[in-house]
Design a protein around this motif. Structure first.
Motif, PDB file in Angstrom:
ATOM      1  N   VAL A 108       0.833  -1.196   0.000  1.00 36.06           N
ATOM      2  CA  VAL A 108       0.000   0.000   0.000  1.00 36.06           C
ATOM      3  C   VAL A 108       0.871   1.251   0.000  1.00 36.06           C
ATOM      4  O   VAL A 108       0.613   2.215  -0.734  1.00 36.06           O
ATOM      5  CB  VAL A 108      -0.956   0.000   1.210  1.00 36.06           C
ATOM      6  CG1 VAL A 108      -1.697   1.329   1.309  1.00 36.06           C
ATOM      7  CG2 VAL A 108      -1.946  -1.148   1.108  1.00 36.06           C
ATOM      8  N   LEU A 109       1.932   1.242   0.784  1.00 37.49           N
ATOM      9  CA  LEU A 109       2.809   2.413   0.867  1.00 37.49           C
ATOM     10  C   LEU A 109       3.562   2.666  -0.433  1.00 37.49           C
ATOM     11  O   LEU A 109       4.021   3.789  -0.681  1.00 37.49           O
ATOM     12  CB  LEU A 109       3.800   2.261   2.021  1.00 37.49           C
ATOM     13  CG  LEU A 109       3.192   2.253   3.429  1.00 37.49           C
ATOM     14  CD1 LEU A 109       4.267   2.115   4.483  1.00 37.49           C
ATOM     15  CD2 LEU A 109       2.384   3.519   3.662  1.00 37.49           C
ATOM     16  N   ALA A 110       3.698   1.640  -1.249  1.00 37.86           N
ATOM     17  CA  ALA A 110       4.377   1.809  -2.534  1.00 37.86           C
ATOM     18  C   ALA A 110       3.510   2.532  -3.564  1.00 37.86           C
ATOM     19  O   ALA A 110       4.009   2.981  -4.601  1.00 37.86           O
ATOM     20  CB  ALA A 110       4.812   0.450  -3.076  1.00 37.86           C
ATOM     21  N   LEU A 111       2.199   2.638  -3.288  1.00 37.30           N
ATOM     22  CA  LEU A 111       1.308   3.362  -4.195  1.00 37.30           C
ATOM     23  C   LEU A 111       1.473   4.864  -4.006  1.00 37.30           C
ATOM     24  O   LEU A 111       1.700   5.342  -2.885  1.00 37.30           O
ATOM     25  CB  LEU A 111      -0.149   2.979  -3.919  1.00 37.30           C
ATOM     26  CG  LEU A 111      -0.537   1.506  -4.089  1.00 37.30           C
ATOM     27  CD1 LEU A 111      -1.967   1.290  -3.618  1.00 37.30           C
ATOM     28  CD2 LEU A 111      -0.393   1.069  -5.541  1.00 37.30           C
ATOM     29  N   ASP A 112       1.352   5.603  -5.097  1.00 37.09           N
ATOM     30  CA  ASP A 112       1.412   7.058  -4.954  1.00 37.09           C
ATOM     31  C   ASP A 112       0.092   7.569  -4.388  1.00 37.09           C
ATOM     32  O   ASP A 112      -0.898   6.830  -4.280  1.00 37.09           O
ATOM     33  CB  ASP A 112       1.768   7.741  -6.274  1.00 37.09           C
ATOM     34  CG  ASP A 112       0.768   7.462  -7.394  1.00 37.09           C
ATOM     35  OD1 ASP A 112      -0.445   7.380  -7.102  1.00 37.09           O
ATOM     36  OD2 ASP A 112       1.202   7.332  -8.555  1.00 37.09           O
ATOM     37  N   THR A 113       0.070   8.830  -4.016  1.00 39.54           N
ATOM     38  CA  THR A 113      -1.080   9.409  -3.338  1.00 39.54           C
ATOM     39  C   THR A 113      -2.355   9.286  -4.167  1.00 39.54           C
ATOM     40  O   THR A 113      -3.431   8.951  -3.648  1.00 39.54           O
ATOM     41  CB  THR A 113      -0.820  10.894  -3.027  1.00 39.54           C
ATOM     42  OG1 THR A 113       0.356  11.000  -2.219  1.00 39.54           O
ATOM     43  CG2 THR A 113      -2.012  11.504  -2.283  1.00 39.54           C
ATOM     44  N   GLU A 114      -2.240   9.514  -5.467  1.00 42.63           N
ATOM     45  CA  GLU A 114      -3.410   9.427  -6.330  1.00 42.63           C
ATOM     46  C   GLU A 114      -3.949   8.009  -6.392  1.00 42.63           C
ATOM     47  O   GLU A 114      -5.167   7.796  -6.370  1.00 42.63           O
ATOM     48  CB  GLU A 114      -3.041   9.909  -7.733  1.00 42.63           C
ATOM     49  CG  GLU A 114      -4.218   9.959  -8.690  1.00 42.63           C
ATOM     50  CD  GLU A 114      -3.836  10.501 -10.062  1.00 42.63           C
ATOM     51  OE1 GLU A 114      -4.573  10.200 -11.023  1.00 42.63           O
ATOM     52  OE2 GLU A 114      -2.818  11.227 -10.156  1.00 42.63           O
ATOM     53  N   ALA A 115      -3.052   7.017  -6.453  1.00 43.32           N
ATOM     54  CA  ALA A 115      -3.484   5.618  -6.516  1.00 43.32           C
ATOM     55  C   ALA A 115      -4.151   5.192  -5.217  1.00 43.32           C
ATOM     56  O   ALA A 115      -5.141   4.448  -5.224  1.00 43.32           O
ATOM     57  CB  ALA A 115      -2.288   4.717  -6.823  1.00 43.32           C
ATOM     58  N   VAL A 116      -3.605   5.655  -4.074  1.00 44.75           N
ATOM     59  CA  VAL A 116      -4.223   5.329  -2.786  1.00 44.75           C
ATOM     60  C   VAL A 116      -5.647   5.886  -2.729  1.00 44.75           C
ATOM     61  O   VAL A 116      -6.596   5.186  -2.349  1.00 44.75           O
ATOM     62  CB  VAL A 116      -3.381   5.882  -1.619  1.00 44.75           C
ATOM     63  CG1 VAL A 116      -4.140   5.732  -0.288  1.00 44.75           C
ATOM     64  CG2 VAL A 116      -2.051   5.171  -1.527  1.00 44.75           C
ATOM     65  N   ALA A 117      -5.805   7.143  -3.135  1.00 48.58           N
ATOM     66  CA  ALA A 117      -7.133   7.763  -3.112  1.00 48.58           C
ATOM     67  C   ALA A 117      -8.091   7.046  -4.052  1.00 48.58           C
ATOM     68  O   ALA A 117      -9.270   6.841  -3.728  1.00 48.58           O
ATOM     69  CB  ALA A 117      -7.025   9.234  -3.480  1.00 48.58           C
TER      70      ALA A 117
END
Length: 432
Positions: free
Chosen positions: A50-59
């Motif tokens: 999860v932490l490897a995802l960028d902010t946009e992907a997390v959202a």
């Protein structure tokens, strides 16, 4: 003894609904712990991804989860955050997290559980604590039911309804959502955990699901026998139930005054090691009293000074008629009548067929049996013989209103129905 003389079956079937789900903690299976102590667990691996995802992907991922599940649960983001708070151990090897990262991580450690996918059965019934909208000549009631889902895990769920003056029974529509309570307080003792559970005011009665929360209950909260208990004008609702850990059983106690907050406590003593305990609705000669089955065959009368410790006992009912030759047990708390204590019983006969009978106990000395039903009050009809456990009718408690007894009962450990019993006709039909 003809059932038609005093008993009327209702056409009101409560069946399990697999669409009713709650969210439960999900723990990924772990590998054998022969790894280097510095190796990360699977939970840490999930957090890393999860932490490897960028902010946009997390959202985007969080929005997709909410779109998929939000209409199925209350306050889903709040549940995600609460689960993330429980996962701090998995976060220890990582740095700081944003709020949406924590919410998405929490979602990965939850799963939906269809708590009544397999069965909705073994009901008990008590007067509703709020009778303000009861019909003239009738009353409002609360029904408890045992629900079974994946893995044969039992939980406790509720319905509200109305018993009308004409003898008809109506069950209120079931809420679309289902919710688990918050743990308000937990205290460990030598006899096990004492737990307080609290539901939110906006969660309707039929939303509330009590799922196992202690080690002793981990495989099920089974067959709650609720009773409205009166002590000096104060009314409290108690229920004895069987806690099943997957290896052992024991009897425990639920206490509530409003069906919104509940206290669950283990019972102590040799008489509490088995299942099928049912509390009298008031003290007898200053002591708490129970009907219990201590030897898997007979029914015993036992007393306690403190409600939580139960020892000894006196056998008061033994199998006498062919429909109960295998064993007898209680079907809920005794019901106080003018004539005595009406005790509903179950009997097991040939081909393990379960039927419901009755006994009348002396009001001042319940060890004295005044009358018994020679034949069952209720036995499986042809339409009630098929299900998860065939040839079974069973109840965990009935309720009196005026000249009738309202008897909810389970059919073949699968679904539930209702019957009503005319007290005067039943008294005349019983063997004295």
């Amino acid at each position: 003894m003809s059932q038609g003389i005093f008993l009327n079956r209702q056409a009101l079937y409560l069946r399990p609904d697999p669409a009713r789900v709650i969210v439960r903690p999900f723990k990924p299976a772990t590998e054998p712990r022969d790894l280097n102590p510095t190796d990360k667990t699977r939970a840490n691996h999930i957090v890393d991804r999860v932490l490897a995802l960028d902010t946009e992907a997390v959202a985007s991922q969080l929005a997709d989860v909410l779109e998929n599940f939000l209409g199925r649960h209350r306050n889903l983001l709040e549940r995600f955050e609460a689960r993330a708070n429980e996962m701090e151990e998995a976060f220890a090897a990582h740095g700081s997290f944003s709020k949406i990262q924590r919410q998405l991580i929490g979602a990965y450690f939850l799963n939906e559980y269809s708590f009544e996918a397999s069965a909705l059965f073994n009901p008990s019934i008590v007067p509703h604590p709020d009778q303000s909208d009861a019909p003239k000549g009738g009353l409002r009631f609360i029904l408890s039911l045992r629900a079974i889902g994946e893995g044969h895990v039992s939980s406790l769920t509720f319905r509200a309804g109305t018993f009308a003056a004409d003898g008809s029974v109506i069950v209120d529509p079931t809420a679309r959502l289902a919710s688990s309570p918050q743990i308000g307080h937990r205290a460990s003792g030598p006899d096990g955990d004492h737990v307080e559970l609290v539901f939110k005011p906006e969660e309707e009665l039929s939303e509330r699901v009590i799922f196992p929360v202690t080690e002793s209950q981990s495989n099920g909260i089974e067959d709650a026998r609720f009773v409205e208990f009166s002590d000096g004008g104060r009314k409290t609702y108690y229920a004895t139930y069987t806690a099943y850990s997957g290896r052992a059983i024991r009897s425990e106690l639920i206490e509530t005054s409003d069906f919104m907050s509940f206290r669950l406590s283990p019972l102590r003593g040799a008489a509490a090691r088995n299942k099928g305990m049912a509390l009298f609705p008031r003290k007898i000669d200053g002591r708490y009293a129970m009907i219990a089955r201590q030897d898997n065959e007979n029914l015993y009368l036992i007393y306690s000074d403190d409600l939580y410790t139960w020892e000894g006992g006196q056998a008061v009912l033994k199998p006498e008629f062919p429909w109960e030759f295998v064993q007898i047990g209680n079907c809920g708390s005794p019901i106080e009548l003018d004539e005595g204590w009406l005790l509903l019983t179950h009997g097991v006969g040939p081909v393990r067929k379960y039927s419901i009978g009755a006994a009348l106990l002396d009001k001042n000395d319940p060890s004295k049996v005044l009358a018994r039903s020679r034949e069952p009050l209720l036995r499986p009809e042809p339409s009630e013989r098929e299900g998860y456990v065939p040839n079974v009718v069973y109840t965990c408690g009935a309720m009196r209103h005026n000249d009738q007894v309202i008897l909810p009962y389970a059919v073949s450990d699968t679904f539930s129905n209702f019957a009503t019993i005319r007290i005067s006709a039943l008294m005349q039909a019983m063997k004295r």
